[in-house]
Design a protein around this motif. Structure first.
Motif, PDB file in Angstrom:
ATOM      1  N   SER A   1       0.572  -1.302  -0.119  1.00  0.00           N
ATOM      2  CA  SER A   1       0.090   0.044   0.076  1.00  0.00           C
ATOM      3  C   SER A   1       0.966   1.314  -0.072  1.00  0.00           C
ATOM      4  CB  SER A   1      -0.912  -0.018   1.288  1.00  0.00           C
ATOM      5  OG  SER A   1      -1.849  -1.267   1.233  1.00  0.00           O
ATOM      6  N   ALA A   2       2.007   1.426   0.922  1.00  0.00           N
ATOM      7  CA  ALA A   2       2.857   2.495   0.874  1.00  0.00           C
ATOM      8  C   ALA A   2       3.693   2.583  -0.410  1.00  0.00           C
ATOM      9  CB  ALA A   2       3.853   2.143   2.021  1.00  0.00           C
ATOM     10  N   ILE A   3       3.831   1.531  -1.099  1.00  0.00           N
ATOM     11  CA  ILE A   3       4.544   1.550  -2.407  1.00  0.00           C
ATOM     12  C   ILE A   3       3.658   2.232  -3.520  1.00  0.00           C
ATOM     13  CG2 ILE A   3       5.423   0.308  -4.263  1.00  0.00           C
ATOM     14  CD1 ILE A   3       7.070  -1.406  -2.151  1.00  0.00           C
ATOM     15  N   SER A   4       2.337   1.736  -3.279  1.00  0.00           N
ATOM     16  CA  SER A   4       1.350   1.945  -4.364  1.00  0.00           C
ATOM     17  C   SER A   4       1.194   3.567  -4.323  1.00  0.00           C
ATOM     18  CB  SER A   4       0.295   1.436  -4.161  1.00  0.00           C
ATOM     19  OG  SER A   4      -0.791   1.779  -5.071  1.00  0.00           O
ATOM     20  N   LEU A   5       1.082   3.971  -2.976  1.00  0.00           N
ATOM     21  CA  LEU A   5       0.658   5.219  -2.596  1.00  0.00           C
ATOM     22  C   LEU A   5       1.900   6.241  -3.191  1.00  0.00           C
ATOM     23  CD1 LEU A   5      -1.003   7.726  -1.058  1.00  0.00           C
ATOM     24  CD2 LEU A   5       0.272   7.013   0.872  1.00  0.00           C
ATOM     25  N   MET A   6       3.132   5.962  -2.836  1.00  0.00           N
ATOM     26  CA  MET A   6       4.327   6.632  -3.358  1.00  0.00           C
ATOM     27  C   MET A   6       4.178   6.717  -4.799  1.00  0.00           C
ATOM     28  SD  MET A   6       5.707   7.855  -0.625  1.00  0.00           S
ATOM     29  CE  MET A   6       7.282   8.598  -1.410  1.00  0.00           C
ATOM     30  N   HIS A   7       3.905   5.613  -5.533  1.00  0.00           N
ATOM     31  CA  HIS A   7       3.957   5.788  -7.012  1.00  0.00           C
ATOM     32  C   HIS A   7       2.576   6.588  -7.558  1.00  0.00           C
ATOM     33  CE1 HIS A   7       2.247   4.047 -10.837  1.00  0.00           C
ATOM     34  NE2 HIS A   7       3.611   4.031 -11.278  1.00  0.00           N
ATOM     35  N   ASP A   8       1.398   6.558  -6.814  1.00  0.00           N
ATOM     36  CA  ASP A   8       0.727   7.704  -7.285  1.00  0.00           C
ATOM     37  C   ASP A   8       1.104   8.964  -6.981  1.00  0.00           C
ATOM     38  OD1 ASP A   8      -1.017   5.573  -7.812  1.00  0.00           O
ATOM     39  OD2 ASP A   8      -2.275   5.429  -5.918  1.00  0.00           O
ATOM     40  N   ILE A   9       1.932   9.382  -5.947  1.00  0.00           N
ATOM     41  CA  ILE A   9       2.161  10.768  -5.860  1.00  0.00           C
ATOM     42  C   ILE A   9       3.337  11.039  -6.632  1.00  0.00           C
ATOM     43  CG2 ILE A   9       3.373  11.859  -3.765  1.00  0.00           C
ATOM     44  CD1 ILE A   9       2.145  10.485  -1.698  1.00  0.00           C
ATOM     45  N   SER A  10       4.082  10.075  -7.020  1.00  0.00           N
ATOM     46  CA  SER A  10       5.192  10.390  -8.070  1.00  0.00           C
ATOM     47  C   SER A  10       4.520  10.734  -9.348  1.00  0.00           C
ATOM     48  CB  SER A  10       5.970   9.185  -8.100  1.00  0.00           C
ATOM     49  OG  SER A  10       7.044   9.473  -9.074  1.00  0.00           O
ATOM     50  N   LYS A  11       3.563  10.090  -9.569  1.00  0.00           N
ATOM     51  CA  LYS A  11       2.943  10.042 -10.740  1.00  0.00           C
ATOM     52  C   LYS A  11       2.197  11.574 -11.042  1.00  0.00           C
ATOM     53  CE  LYS A  11      -0.247   7.749 -14.182  1.00  0.00           C
ATOM     54  NZ  LYS A  11      -0.574   8.857 -14.794  1.00  0.00           N
ATOM     55  N   VAL A  12       1.558  11.880  -9.976  1.00  0.00           N
ATOM     56  CA  VAL A  12       0.786  13.166  -9.986  1.00  0.00           C
ATOM     57  C   VAL A  12       1.617  14.191  -9.923  1.00  0.00           C
ATOM     58  CG1 VAL A  12      -0.654  14.565  -8.500  1.00  0.00           C
ATOM     59  CG2 VAL A  12      -1.291  12.149  -8.910  1.00  0.00           C
TER      60      VAL A  12
END
Length: 115
Positions: free
Chosen positions: A46-57
């Motif tokens: 979940s943390a990795i997914s969240l970081m990926h989403d933040i990075s993409k945005v």
């Protein structure tokens, strides 16, 4: 049934009970450990997914700002194309001062104010 047969069956039953209790507790501990490991893994994913989403945005926003900046440059060039001031050479000291100010603003440092 003989007395020894009854004692033997009782002994076997007690041994089975002890073994059952022992392995049941082992199973419970192992199951809890597995559940904890799964929870940690789920949280990490979940943390990795969240970081990926933040990075993409963040990347998308930077790209959008870059595109808007390029559009503004084209607009400004078009707006000042016929102005003779746009064709004049700017003093090196002035450009260096503006670049210094730009770098400070980008770095988030306060600018010096002169009276």
């Amino acid at each position: 049934m003989s007395k020894y047969g009854l004692i033997g069956m009782l002994f076997v039953a007690i041994c089975l009970g002890v073994l059952t209790f022992y392995y049941q507790s082992k199973y419970t501990i192992t199951q809890q450990s597995l559940n904890n490991a799964q929870a940690v893994t789920k949280n990490a994913l979940s943390a990795i997914s969240l970081m990926h989403d933040i990075s993409k945005v963040t990347h998308d926003e930077k790209q959008q700002l870059s595109n808007e900046g390029e559009e503004k440059v084209v607009y400004i060039k078009e707006a000042v194309k016929s102005d003779d001031c746009a064709n004049r050479v700017v003093a090196v000291a002035a450009t260096d001062s503006l670049r210094l100010l730009e770098n400070r603003v980008r770095a988030g440092k306060p600018t010096e104010t002169k009276p």
